[in-house]
Design a protein around this motif. Structure first.
Motif, PDB file in Angstrom:
ATOM      1  N   ALA A   1       0.847  -1.208   0.000  1.00 36.29           N
ATOM      2  CA  ALA A   1       0.000   0.000   0.000  1.00 36.29           C
ATOM      3  C   ALA A   1       0.879   1.254   0.000  1.00 36.29           C
ATOM      4  CB  ALA A   1      -0.922  -0.017   1.220  1.00 36.29           C
ATOM      5  N   LEU A   2       1.980   1.190   0.764  1.00 34.54           N
ATOM      6  CA  LEU A   2       2.889   2.345   0.806  1.00 34.54           C
ATOM      7  C   LEU A   2       3.614   2.518  -0.524  1.00 34.54           C
ATOM      8  CD1 LEU A   2       4.170   1.776   4.435  1.00 34.54           C
ATOM      9  CD2 LEU A   2       2.888   3.785   3.635  1.00 34.54           C
ATOM     10  N   LYS A   3       3.953   1.408  -1.159  1.00 35.94           N
ATOM     11  CA  LYS A   3       4.604   1.462  -2.476  1.00 35.94           C
ATOM     12  C   LYS A   3       3.644   2.062  -3.504  1.00 35.94           C
ATOM     13  CE  LYS A   3       7.559   0.467  -5.756  1.00 35.94           C
ATOM     14  NZ  LYS A   3       7.657   1.771  -6.390  1.00 35.94           N
ATOM     15  N   ALA A   4       2.375   1.624  -3.431  1.00 33.08           N
ATOM     16  CA  ALA A   4       1.367   2.156  -4.354  1.00 33.08           C
ATOM     17  C   ALA A   4       1.211   3.662  -4.165  1.00 33.08           C
ATOM     18  CB  ALA A   4       0.026   1.450  -4.124  1.00 33.08           C
ATOM     19  N   ARG A   5       1.361   4.101  -2.936  1.00 30.25           N
ATOM     20  CA  ARG A   5       1.278   5.537  -2.648  1.00 30.25           C
ATOM     21  C   ARG A   5       2.368   6.292  -3.436  1.00 30.25           C
ATOM     22  NH1 ARG A   5       3.887   8.791   0.576  1.00 30.25           N
ATOM     23  NH2 ARG A   5       2.843  10.795   0.613  1.00 30.25           N
ATOM     24  N   GLU A   6       3.540   5.690  -3.512  1.00 28.38           N
ATOM     25  CA  GLU A   6       4.639   6.323  -4.256  1.00 28.38           C
ATOM     26  C   GLU A   6       4.352   6.364  -5.755  1.00 28.38           C
ATOM     27  OE1 GLU A   6       8.301   4.352  -3.180  1.00 28.38           O
ATOM     28  OE2 GLU A   6       7.934   4.763  -1.059  1.00 28.38           O
ATOM     29  N   ASN A   7       3.497   5.462  -6.227  1.00 27.54           N
ATOM     30  CA  ASN A   7       3.160   5.422  -7.659  1.00 27.54           C
ATOM     31  C   ASN A   7       2.081   6.427  -8.041  1.00 27.54           C
ATOM     32  OD1 ASN A   7       4.855   3.219  -7.811  1.00 27.54           O
ATOM     33  ND2 ASN A   7       3.217   1.704  -7.781  1.00 27.54           N
TER      34      ASN A   7
END
Ligand code: THU
Length: 134
Positions: A8-14
């Motif tokens: 979820a945090l990685k998706a936030r970066e995307n």
């Protein structure tokens, strides 16, 4: 850190959020052990912006997953008190996820994590059943 939180945090970066600079990531946890992520995607025509929650859910449905396949949605923002899904997303989550499924709100430090059930997101929700009533 749990994989669902990392994703979820990685998706936030995307996220593509050049107008609001408010980056949101979502991660669906599926019964089959898979995960599906989504990010908010904005547009110069502001009304076309799509939230992270809906990106993830529309992706899951597009890939053939059904309501009963989704155990949880994790939503990541940078807020000290993790950001909460907007009204439009609450409506979509209520239709595409089981009422007992989990909605978990996190931030990068995993402080103030909040977890609730889909059924508690939107009281007196509008459903498709109402369309058949005269
Ligand atoms: N946003 C989400 O992605 N999820 C929500 O539930 C709240 C709002 C996005 C939409 C827009 O790109 C930005 O956050 C500011 O509203």
């Amino acid at each position: 850190m749990l994989k669902k939180y990392e994703l979820a945090l990685k998706a936030r970066e995307n996220a593509y959020a050049p107008y609001s600079n408010y980056f949101v990531g979502a991660c669906l946890v599926l019964k089959d052990g898979n995960y599906i992520i989504g990010s908010n995607v904005e547009n110069a025509s502001y009304g076309l912006c799509n939230c992270a929650e809906r990106s993830a859910l529309f992706s899951a449905i597009s890939q053939g997953y059904k309501k009963d396949d989704i155990l949880e949605i994790v939503i990541a923002t940078i807020n000290k008190i993790p950001g909460s899904p907007c009204g439009a997303c609450r409506q979509v989550i209520s239709e595409l996820m089981d009422s007992e499924a989990l909605v978990t709100l996190i931030n990068p430090t995993l402080t103030n994590t909040i977890s609730l059930k889909v059924k508690d997101l939107l009281p007196y929700v509008f459903t498709g059943e109402e369309l058949n009533e005269k």
